[in-house]
Enzyme design. Sequence first.
Site, short mmCIF file in Angstrom:
data_model
loop_
_atom_site.label_atom_id
_atom_site.label_comp_id
_atom_site.label_asym_id
_atom_site.label_seq_id
_atom_site.Cartn_x
_atom_site.Cartn_y
_atom_site.Cartn_z
N HIS A 1 -2.03 20.81 5.94
CA HIS A 1 -2.91 19.38 5.49
C HIS A 1 -2.41 17.85 5.63
O HIS A 1 -1.53 18.17 5.42
CB HIS A 1 -3.68 19.53 4.69
N HIS B 1 -15.00 5.72 3.58
CA HIS B 1 -16.27 5.27 3.67
C HIS B 1 -16.37 5.20 1.89
O HIS B 1 -17.45 4.33 1.89
CB HIS B 1 -16.83 6.35 4.28
N ASN C 1 -10.38 1.07 1.02
CA ASN C 1 -8.91 0.97 0.89
C ASN C 1 -8.65 0.09 -0.62
O ASN C 1 -8.60 -1.04 -0.82
CB ASN C 1 -8.45 0.26 1.46
N HIS D 1 11.69 1.44 6.36
CA HIS D 1 11.57 0.23 5.89
C HIS D 1 11.96 -1.13 7.11
O HIS D 1 13.48 -0.64 7.89
CB HIS D 1 12.49 -0.67 4.87
N HIS E 1 -3.25 7.62 4.50
CA HIS E 1 -3.70 6.25 3.29
C HIS E 1 -4.89 5.79 4.71
O HIS E 1 -4.82 5.31 5.86
CB HIS E 1 -2.51 4.54 3.67
N CYS F 1 0.52 -0.85 0.27
CA CYS F 1 0.08 -0.04 -0.10
C CYS F 1 0.70 1.45 0.11
O CYS F 1 0.49 2.33 -0.55
CB CYS F 1 -0.73 -0.35 0.98
#
Length: 451
Positions: A329, A362, A366, A247, A333, A168
């Site tokens: 802002h 919503h 995802n 990572h 994710h 992702c």
Amino acid sequence: MGIFMVVCVLVLLYPLFLLWKLFDQWRDSACYVMHYECFKPSDDRKVDTEFCGDIILRNRNLGLQEYRFLLKAIVSSGIGEETYAPRNIIAGKEEHPTIKDSILEMEEFFYDTLDKLFAKTGVSPKEIDILVVNVSMLSIVPSLAARIINRYKMREDIKVFNLTGMGCSASLVSVNIVQNIFKSYKKAFAIVVTSESLAPNWYVGNNRSMILANCLFRSGGCSILLTNNRKLKHRAMLELKCLVRTHLGANDDAYNCCYQTEDEQKRMGFHLSKDLPKSATKAFIENLKVIAPKILPVTELIRYVIVSHFRRKKGGSRPTINFKTGVDHFCVHTGGTAVIDGVEKNLGLSKYDLEPARMTLHRYGNTSASSLWYVLGYMEAKKRLKKGDTLLMISFGAGFKCNSCLWKVVRDLDNENVWKDCIASYPPKTLVNPFMEKYGWINEEDPFGFF
């Protein structure tokens, strides 16, 4: 004498040459987003409460306990009634996906967003110097990137990168690749194509750690046009200021918290372990340690150090650093309600700050690596993004990775995008989905009956 004069001239000119080289490198280190185009699938791919129930009930490997688990997961998922699934899932062919199903899902997204991207920007496919495609769970030959090149007849010398397995957080990995290549090429155009392949990866077993992915992931994707040509800055939307990648793959718990595997019956799926929240938090903290000094004012960093010192002496809790002193802002994710809630808590943000992420979860679910750009689209549709504002993107992905970057808004943004037909209804009065109302009776069933 002549040679001596030449040497003297070279010695005098060398510092100027170094200054020019530094200036030249600075000039071409720019990275601008010219335009981005998120994918909105057709309405016949929508997955509402009733259809979700049909998909679950036709899985013959599930029993009452799995139904109860899924009901609880879906009710708390934060996902609404209008997310999208691949066509083979809609058609009931999830048990036997074909390579054609996989390619169709990708090409439908590729060609819709890229056609619009080229049309709206006036940039020709032959002007593209760099192409980065990231789709984690689909690897075919020829590559997905090659299909795009063939479709749009791009140049023979285009620099191509086809990424898989990055999860992702792959979107910012792709942007980072472009950012680094821009240092070697002047006035270049790059396209990042980011999505995930669900058609061949829908889990049809009953392992709870693997079936959870079916509740969260939905179809989507985004194509982004970037450039390092400073002469086009006035047309750009965003300017990249810094990007940090973390990572934790060397840590076994983090490495094993989410991965593609087979269950006991050799059914392929995506495993999500209970260590995922802990690994995500650790990766997030490590990432913040690096990016915070790069994006926050010195006054806030000094305040944090001083307060931390005095609290440590008194045995108090560690203070929260105020990221709002350097960020306007927050583009997070949409990995699920737990991910969004965790970022809100760790950064001390408000409901307003995380509204774009929650509303995107919503409306679109995802969508993996492309989710950041749907969140950005929500901000733009709400006309939140003004010239000079700063925007922090935060993503998480298998490996385990946390990637973040800071963008500066170049001009007021209010373009129409995938939110145009529904933005007026957001945020809704409630995010409660109707799954419990429709399927709550499952919790009342006798576990020893004939369900």
